[in-house]
Motif scaffolding. Structure first.
Motif, short mmCIF file in Angstrom:
data_model
loop_
_atom_site.label_atom_id
_atom_site.label_comp_id
_atom_site.label_asym_id
_atom_site.label_seq_id
_atom_site.Cartn_x
_atom_site.Cartn_y
_atom_site.Cartn_z
N TRP A 109 47.51 43.47 43.21
CA TRP A 109 46.20 42.89 43.97
C TRP A 109 46.69 43.53 45.58
N ARG A 110 45.46 44.37 45.92
CA ARG A 110 45.59 44.76 47.28
C ARG A 110 45.91 43.69 48.11
N HIS A 148 49.17 39.16 38.98
CA HIS A 148 47.87 39.06 39.60
C HIS A 148 46.83 40.20 39.16
N PHE A 149 46.81 40.65 38.01
CA PHE A 149 46.24 41.58 37.46
C PHE A 149 44.62 41.22 37.47
N PHE A 153 41.57 43.13 39.28
CA PHE A 153 40.56 43.89 38.53
C PHE A 153 39.43 43.46 38.69
N ARG A 154 38.92 42.21 39.46
CA ARG A 154 37.68 41.79 39.58
C ARG A 154 37.16 42.49 40.94
N GLU A 155 38.20 42.75 41.78
CA GLU A 155 37.98 43.51 43.04
C GLU A 155 37.98 44.91 42.91
N VAL A 161 44.12 49.40 36.78
CA VAL A 161 44.45 50.24 35.82
C VAL A 161 45.62 51.18 36.32
N ALA A 162 45.49 51.80 37.33
CA ALA A 162 46.42 52.88 37.89
C ALA A 162 47.75 52.23 37.97
N CYS A 163 47.97 51.10 38.48
CA CYS A 163 49.24 50.52 38.22
C CYS A 163 49.74 50.14 36.86
#
Length: 533
Positions: A109-110, A148-149, A153-155, A161-163
């Motif tokens: 998560w960013r 916190h995938f 993903f929602r953001e 997916v890159a992670c």
């Protein structure tokens, strides 16, 4: 057609121990590992070796264990941002430990990249790749947990997916989608898992790790499996931080029985209830009676219509047979029960009872429950009630009186003394005893009197004591209900008492607990068996 295999991954010893009040010694954790191995769990996450003295001791103990099925997974994190993977002490410990599997968690998560680890998205991908590649190079099977995938993903689905792809390319055998905050709902989990499977391809294995903050962790895990996840992570009985993790017990039963997946096999499944309760008891907490599949009430029937239906065909009110998971059906006695329940209970206790007597018991139970009695957890008291109606009951003694004196001294010390006067076989017995409370003192005095005639009752011990106020509006003069659990070393039974005076209620329950034990001894004597020593 061969059932599809779903890998089971238990995180009780690491994630589960983060729950409030959860603690086990290293030796106790080894006992849990042995039970999980017997159950057939594929992977057991033991914790982070070297992170603290207890985990260090645990890994030393586990290194000498010979497991028949399970494999141990060591847990850790991606490398620190300014340290090469081979120089990171935590990763070195993982690489050197005996565990064949290493599970490492990394950021997705960013929000966390900006606020917690303070690295750029590109730097985070390097942390993931380097850490996985280092452990794979050390000969480890690596599982990557994407923390916190689903929030990520929602953001930003592309970066999320890159992670995962970074871990897979570096050699991770599986990527696990983590709902770390428990913030997702089943439709969101399903959609995200489907998207991951489409973008990564079928050659990259996917797992699911859910938390129960919105009480949908099991449903979320099932949604992920429906979209292609082939590993489920969870904890025994759902313990864990905040509101807990996905309940691995429920997941195993749900996936294997109604959905037909291959998890632990039918034979091992019959031990699910036993092992779930073992973990609760080891953690010093009572098993949840309402737990799905394995709870004491999971297959309990109380209403007369339900009981009649189950007697005719269990599938009328049961989703599956309790025996599949090692549980058992329970027909509860209450004001809602009909005579079929009474007859079933009487038959199980070896009591001859006709329909008329059963009908009288129903009416008596209704009257007693109106007074505050409850027999669902008081099987001993209820059997005595059945015997009274069937004419198969002899009082343990005739009471003359009992008295309890509680004295607190100026130094704070509290002393309790009880005197009991009873008649047995035409003889009067008077005994006085001290105890650490009124019930303990009464028990000691009564036992001292009656064991002279019934010596086998000396082996009966009180193992649990509960008090409940029934009419709270009355304050300290309210009616109270007491439950006592007693054991003779092989069986456990419950008894109950109700009175405005809590000591009098306790006396009733205490007498019933011993009277039930004597009834059992009398049955054994009549059948030629020995009473318990």
């Amino acid at each position: 057609m061969t059932p599809k295999k779903i890998e089971t991954y238990d995180a009780t010893l690491r994630d589960g121990m983060q729950g409030e009040g959860m603690s086990l010694t290293a030796a106790e954790k080894v006992r849990v590992v042995r039970k999980l191995d017997e159950l057939g769990v594929d992977l057991i996450e033991a914790g982070f070796p070297g992170s603290n003295p207890k985990d260090l001791e645990l890994f030393e103990l586990l290194a000498g264990e010979q497991l028949t099925h399970s494999q141990i997974a060591a847990f850790g994190m991606t490398r620190r941002r300014d340290v090469a993977a081979e120089d990171d002490p935590a990763l070195q410990i993982l690489a050197e430990c005996f565990a064949p599997v290493c599970t490492i968690v990394g950021k997705t998560w960013r929000l966390h990249l900006e606020k917690v680890v303070r690295v750029t998205p590109e730097e985070n991908l390097e942390l993931i790749r380097d850490s996985v590649a280092f452990l794979v190079g050390a000969g480890k099977r690596v599982i990557y947990d994407a923390e916190h995938f689903f929030d990520s993903f929602r953001e930003d689905p592309e970066y999320s997916v890159a992670c995962l792809r970074a871990a897979a390319v570096a050699g991770a055998e599986r990527v696990v989608l983590c709902d770390t905050n428990g913030s997702s709902l089943p439709h969101q989990i399903g959609a995200a898992t489907r998207a991951v499977r489409e973008q990564l391809g079928s050659e990259i294995l996917v797992g699911i790790h859910c938390h129960n903050d919105m009480e949908v962790a099991v449903a979320n895990s099932l949604a992920a499996v429906a979209e292609g996840a082939t590993q489920v992570q969870g904890t025994m009985n759902g313990i864990g931080e905040r509101t807990g993790n996905a309940n691995l017990v429920t997941l195993i039963a749900n996936l294997q029985v109604p959905l037909g997946y291959d998890l632990i096999g039918a034979e091992r499944l019959t031990r699910l209830t036993e092992i779930a309760h073992f973990v609760d008891e080891l953690l010093n907490q009572n098993p949840d009676p309402a737990a799905a599949w394995v709870g004491r009430s999971a297959f309990a029937h109380k209403g007369g219509l339900h009981v009649a239906g189950v007697r005719a065909d269990a599938s009328t009110f049961e989703h599956n047979a309790p025996e599949l998971v090692g549980n058992e059906r329970e027909l509860l006695v209450s004001e809602l029960a009909g005579k079929h329940t009474i007859l079933e209970k009487a038959s199980a206790a070896g009591i001859a009872m006709d329909d008329a007597a059963a009908a009288r018991v129903v009416e008596r139970v209704k009257d007693l429950e109106h007074q505050g009695y409850q027999y669902e957890a008081a099987d001993g008291s209820f059997e005595l009630l059945l015997r009274q109606e069937a004419g198969d009951y002899e009082p343990l003694f005739r009471l003359e009186s009992w008295r309890v004196i509680v004295e607190q001294r100026a130094d704070g010390k509290v002393e309790t003394e009880a005197t009991v006067k009873v008649w047995l076989d035409g003889e009067r017995y008077v005994q006085t005893a001290e105890g650490n409370g009124p019930v303990n003192a009464l028990d000691a005095a009564l036992r001292a009197a009656i064991v002279q005639v019934h010596p086998h009752l000396a082996s009966v011990e009180l193992v649990n004591f509960k008090v409940r106020i029934l009419d709270e509006a009355h304050g300290t003069d309210a009616v109270t209900r007491v439950f006592i659990d007693a054991s003779d070393g092989s069986a456990v039974w419950g008894s109950t008492g109700v009175h405005e005076n809590v000591i009098a209620a306790s006396w009733q329950a205490l007498v019933d607990s011993l009277a039930f034990a004597e009834q059992g001894a009398a049955r054994r004597r009549r059948s030629g068996a020995e009473a318990p020593s």
